[in-house]
Design a protein around this motif. Structure first.
Motif, PDB file in Angstrom:
ATOM      1  N   PRO A 181       0.808  -1.225   0.000  1.00 41.93           N
ATOM      2  CA  PRO A 181       0.000   0.000   0.000  1.00 41.93           C
ATOM      3  C   PRO A 181       0.839   1.272   0.000  1.00 41.93           C
ATOM      4  CG  PRO A 181      -0.152  -1.118   2.122  1.00 41.93           C
ATOM      5  CD  PRO A 181       0.518  -2.065   1.187  1.00 41.93           C
ATOM      6  N   TYR A 182       2.026   1.204   0.603  1.00 43.36           N
ATOM      7  CA  TYR A 182       2.897   2.379   0.602  1.00 43.36           C
ATOM      8  C   TYR A 182       3.455   2.646  -0.797  1.00 43.36           C
ATOM      9  CZ  TYR A 182       2.790   2.430   5.703  1.00 43.36           C
ATOM     10  OH  TYR A 182       2.381   2.510   7.019  1.00 43.36           O
ATOM     11  N   VAL A 183       3.720   1.591  -1.539  1.00 48.84           N
ATOM     12  CA  VAL A 183       4.189   1.757  -2.916  1.00 48.84           C
ATOM     13  C   VAL A 183       3.087   2.370  -3.776  1.00 48.84           C
ATOM     14  CG1 VAL A 183       5.020   0.554  -4.976  1.00 48.84           C
ATOM     15  CG2 VAL A 183       5.853  -0.121  -2.720  1.00 48.84           C
ATOM     16  N   VAL A 184       1.879   1.858  -3.625  1.00 47.13           N
ATOM     17  CA  VAL A 184       0.746   2.422  -4.378  1.00 47.13           C
ATOM     18  C   VAL A 184       0.643   3.918  -4.118  1.00 47.13           C
ATOM     19  CG1 VAL A 184      -1.769   2.426  -4.638  1.00 47.13           C
ATOM     20  CG2 VAL A 184      -0.552   0.254  -4.430  1.00 47.13           C
ATOM     21  N   SER A 185       0.766   4.319  -2.873  1.00 52.19           N
ATOM     22  CA  SER A 185       0.662   5.733  -2.505  1.00 52.19           C
ATOM     23  C   SER A 185       1.846   6.542  -3.031  1.00 52.19           C
ATOM     24  CB  SER A 185       0.576   5.854  -0.979  1.00 52.19           C
ATOM     25  OG  SER A 185       0.550   7.201  -0.566  1.00 52.19           O
ATOM     26  N   LEU A 196       1.924   6.719 -15.716  1.00 51.97           N
ATOM     27  CA  LEU A 196       2.084   5.298 -15.426  1.00 51.97           C
ATOM     28  C   LEU A 196       1.316   4.418 -16.421  1.00 51.97           C
ATOM     29  CD1 LEU A 196       1.838   5.100 -11.531  1.00 51.97           C
ATOM     30  CD2 LEU A 196       3.879   5.233 -12.970  1.00 51.97           C
ATOM     31  N   SER A 197       2.012   3.437 -16.972  1.00 51.68           N
ATOM     32  CA  SER A 197       1.359   2.424 -17.801  1.00 51.68           C
ATOM     33  C   SER A 197       0.414   1.622 -16.911  1.00 51.68           C
ATOM     34  CB  SER A 197       2.394   1.497 -18.427  1.00 51.68           C
ATOM     35  OG  SER A 197       3.281   2.208 -19.269  1.00 51.68           O
ATOM     36  N   HIS A 198      -0.679   1.173 -17.487  1.00 51.93           N
ATOM     37  CA  HIS A 198      -1.671   0.457 -16.690  1.00 51.93           C
ATOM     38  C   HIS A 198      -2.477  -0.503 -17.562  1.00 51.93           C
ATOM     39  CE1 HIS A 198      -3.562   4.141 -18.265  1.00 51.93           C
ATOM     40  NE2 HIS A 198      -4.673   3.430 -18.330  1.00 51.93           N
ATOM     41  N   TYR A 199      -3.167  -1.412 -16.909  1.00 51.96           N
ATOM     42  CA  TYR A 199      -4.045  -2.352 -17.594  1.00 51.96           C
ATOM     43  C   TYR A 199      -5.469  -1.834 -17.486  1.00 51.96           C
ATOM     44  CZ  TYR A 199      -6.040  -6.804 -19.097  1.00 51.96           C
ATOM     45  OH  TYR A 199      -6.723  -7.784 -19.787  1.00 51.96           O
ATOM     46  N   ILE A 209       6.182   5.459 -18.035  1.00 52.62           N
ATOM     47  CA  ILE A 209       6.784   4.643 -16.975  1.00 52.62           C
ATOM     48  C   ILE A 209       5.987   3.348 -16.780  1.00 52.62           C
ATOM     49  CG2 ILE A 209       7.490   4.544 -14.549  1.00 52.62           C
ATOM     50  CD1 ILE A 209       9.016   6.617 -16.178  1.00 52.62           C
ATOM     51  N   ILE A 210       6.715   2.236 -16.660  1.00 53.04           N
ATOM     52  CA  ILE A 210       6.120   0.948 -16.290  1.00 53.04           C
ATOM     53  C   ILE A 210       6.693   0.565 -14.929  1.00 53.04           C
ATOM     54  CG2 ILE A 210       5.871  -1.501 -16.851  1.00 53.04           C
ATOM     55  CD1 ILE A 210       6.331  -0.735 -19.797  1.00 53.04           C
ATOM     56  N   VAL A 211       5.840   0.295 -13.966  1.00 57.36           N
ATOM     57  CA  VAL A 211       6.288  -0.103 -12.627  1.00 57.36           C
ATOM     58  C   VAL A 211       6.085  -1.606 -12.463  1.00 57.36           C
ATOM     59  CG1 VAL A 211       5.931   0.140 -10.151  1.00 57.36           C
ATOM     60  CG2 VAL A 211       5.772   2.151 -11.629  1.00 57.36           C
ATOM     61  N   ASP A 223      -2.351  -8.632  -8.359  1.00 53.40           N
ATOM     62  CA  ASP A 223      -3.419  -9.144  -9.230  1.00 53.40           C
ATOM     63  C   ASP A 223      -4.813  -8.727  -8.791  1.00 53.40           C
ATOM     64  OD1 ASP A 223      -4.147 -10.713 -11.509  1.00 53.40           O
ATOM     65  OD2 ASP A 223      -4.807 -12.309 -10.159  1.00 53.40           O
ATOM     66  N   SER A 224      -4.906  -8.041  -7.653  1.00 53.21           N
ATOM     67  CA  SER A 224      -6.211  -7.658  -7.108  1.00 53.21           C
ATOM     68  C   SER A 224      -6.548  -6.201  -7.448  1.00 53.21           C
ATOM     69  CB  SER A 224      -6.202  -7.831  -5.583  1.00 53.21           C
ATOM     70  OG  SER A 224      -7.329  -7.219  -4.998  1.00 53.21           O
ATOM     71  N   THR A 225      -7.756  -5.971  -7.929  1.00 56.31           N
ATOM     72  CA  THR A 225      -8.187  -4.602  -8.219  1.00 56.31           C
ATOM     73  C   THR A 225      -8.568  -3.851  -6.943  1.00 56.31           C
ATOM     74  OG1 THR A 225     -10.437  -5.411  -8.625  1.00 56.31           O
ATOM     75  CG2 THR A 225      -8.992  -5.150 -10.536  1.00 56.31           C
ATOM     76  N   VAL A 226      -8.585  -4.553  -5.824  1.00 58.10           N
ATOM     77  CA  VAL A 226      -8.841  -3.899  -4.541  1.00 58.10           C
ATOM     78  C   VAL A 226      -7.547  -3.272  -4.017  1.00 58.10           C
ATOM     79  CG1 VAL A 226      -9.559  -4.229  -2.148  1.00 58.10           C
ATOM     80  CG2 VAL A 226     -10.742  -5.446  -3.988  1.00 58.10           C
ATOM     81  N   SER A 227      -6.483  -4.059  -3.956  1.00 56.02           N
ATOM     82  CA  SER A 227      -5.206  -3.552  -3.461  1.00 56.02           C
ATOM     83  C   SER A 227      -4.424  -2.798  -4.528  1.00 56.02           C
ATOM     84  CB  SER A 227      -4.351  -4.711  -2.930  1.00 56.02           C
ATOM     85  OG  SER A 227      -4.268  -5.750  -3.880  1.00 56.02           O
ATOM     86  N   ASN A 228      -4.673  -3.105  -5.791  1.00 55.87           N
ATOM     87  CA  ASN A 228      -4.011  -2.443  -6.916  1.00 55.87           C
ATOM     88  C   ASN A 228      -5.083  -1.826  -7.817  1.00 55.87           C
ATOM     89  OD1 ASN A 228      -2.051  -1.649  -8.773  1.00 55.87           O
ATOM     90  ND2 ASN A 228      -1.763  -3.695  -9.644  1.00 55.87           N
ATOM     91  N   PRO A 229      -5.842  -0.859  -7.286  1.00 54.40           N
ATOM     92  CA  PRO A 229      -7.042  -0.360  -7.978  1.00 54.40           C
ATOM     93  C   PRO A 229      -6.772   0.283  -9.331  1.00 54.40           C
ATOM     94  CG  PRO A 229      -6.441   1.104  -6.166  1.00 54.40           C
ATOM     95  CD  PRO A 229      -5.584  -0.120  -6.032  1.00 54.40           C
ATOM     96  N   TYR A 230      -5.602   0.851  -9.512  1.00 52.57           N
ATOM     97  CA  TYR A 230      -5.297   1.510 -10.784  1.00 52.57           C
ATOM     98  C   TYR A 230      -4.646   0.547 -11.776  1.00 52.57           C
ATOM     99  CZ  TYR A 230      -5.851   5.352  -7.504  1.00 52.57           C
ATOM    100  OH  TYR A 230      -6.328   6.197  -6.529  1.00 52.57           O
TER     101      TYR A 230
END
Length: 396
Positions: A181-185, A196-199, A209-211, A223-230
């Motif tokens: 969660p800290y990385v997401v923030s 940021l590149s995204h799916y 940028i691709i992270v 893989d979760s849209t809850v923890s990785n919403p973007y």
């Protein structure tokens, strides 16, 4: 254009010609340069003073997006990039399209370093990577009357190839679930500007940028849209689990015993660092690259959740004996590359031998010829400036 062709082009651009011919040309170049210095002609007078006050080209020698002019991006990964005297910028100057940052969670902040002993208060994910990238990309995407859309243009860090993304490989050193969660923030400054590149649910949308998360990065949270919403953090999948043979080909058996390869990645011999105070390391959270929160089947790794497929060369392919890769080792490499490419993932081997230089160059050459997508390097100059395919012997 494949990786081998790109390195062919790089070698040509670096002027790799015969030693004798090169010496003659260099001598003539020096003599002509001295002639120009003492008896400059009109064109050289203009070029030498171009852009200077009171001379031709005043105010015309630069443009808004000249940050990386004349730099050709090549498929190399700046391993442990934060160790370099100038992190990030040195890799971009060399043309690397991928950089690596090891992160530690400590008191709610993400610090950069290979071990606890190397951490300092001012070396953070933000100060070394996120903030500099924001500044670079804002300069590359200016808002002017000629270019009113600004950030909407999504120009990357390379002037010569504006659509080439730069991959930021973030190595989770402590508990993946705690770090995530800290990385997401921390990525919000890049995310909010559209960098940021995204799916998007059906395909990957390329941005500057691709992270990618590696080390203890947890696949289940990526893989979760809850923890990785973007859906803008991708996974470094385990290449070792992706071997695919041809027809009835069986996986080759590689003996794990034998003498070590001198110069194999020094990380292999380093003791496991202790966790920061307040952080707990457990078998569940500290399984290593591609294993944290991993699924039961390798078929779960797709372009929707992963970008790289990586593995330790030494641990997966084994030691390189007598300066040559064996047929079994080549079969293993080909099968791993085949499986990763079927899934649409980029192949990267880490923990490569780096000495003797001839052996290192041989391994690099073989991997490029076999179709890897990214060369993992510590020696930026050796990988990007010289023609390392010319091999005098494995001992050199």
């Amino acid at each position: 254009m494949d990786l081998a062709t790109l390195y062919d082009l790089r070698a040509i651009l670096n002027g790799k010609i015969g030693k004798q011919r090169r010496g003659i040309i260099q001598l003539l170049s020096v003599l002509s340069g001295l002639l120009i210095v003492f008896v400059p002609d009109g064109i050289h007078k203009i070029i030498s003073k171009w852009g200077q006050l009171g001379h031709a080209g005043q105010g015309l020698s630069s443009w808004p997006t000249d940050f990386s002019r004349a730099i050709l991006p090549i498929p190399c990964h700046s391993h442990n990039d934060y160790w370099r005297r100038v992190p990030l910028y040195s890799a971009i100057e060399a043309g690397c399209i991928s950089v690596e940052a090891d992160i530690w969670l400590f008191d709610g902040q993400l610090y950069i370093g290979h071990s606890l002993a190397s951490l300092t208060p001012n070396r953070t994910l933000a100060s070394l990577y996120v903030d500099p990238l924001v500044k670079i990309l804002e300069n590359q995407n200016p808002t002017t009357r000629f270019h009113p859309d600004g950030n909407a243009s999504h120009i990357g860090v390379f002037d010569t190839e504006p659509e080439q993304p730069l991959t930021l490989l973030i190595d989770f050193k402590t508990s993946g679930p705690s770090l995530f969660p800290y990385v997401v923030s921390a990525l919000e400054p890049l995310r909010s500007r559209g960098y940021l590149s995204h799916y998007n649910g059906s395909q990957m949308i390329n941005r500057p940028i691709i992270v990618v998360g590696t080390g203890n990065a947890p696949f289940d949270l990526v893989d979760s849209t809850v923890s990785n919403p973007y859906q803008d953090i991708f996974f470094d999948a385990p290449l070792g689990a992706m071997w695919e043979g041809l027809a009835d080909e069986e996986p080759p058996t590689i003996p794990k015993s034998g003498p070590p390869v001198y110069g194999a990645d020094i990380e292999a011999s380093m003791p496991e660092p202790a966790a920061p105070k307040g952080e707990r390391r457990s078998a569940k959270d500290d399984l290593g690259q591609g294993k944290s929160g991993a699924p039961d089947s390798p078929e779960a790794y797709t372009t929707a959740n992963s970008f790289y497929a990586s593995v330790s060369f030494t641990q997966s392919i084994g030691h390189v004996l007598f300066g040559e890769l064996s047929n079994s080792q080549l079969a293993l490499i080909r099968g791993q590359i085949r499986g990763a490419h079927r899934r649409g993932l980029k192949v990267r081997y880490w923990e490569l031998p780096f000495w003797p230089i001839g052996l290192r160059n041989h391994v690099w050459d073989v991997l490029v010829q076999e179709g890897i997508d990214l060369l993992n390097v510590d020696d930026l100059k050796g990988a990007t400036k010289g023609d390392w395919r010319k091999r005098a012997g494995w001992w050199s």
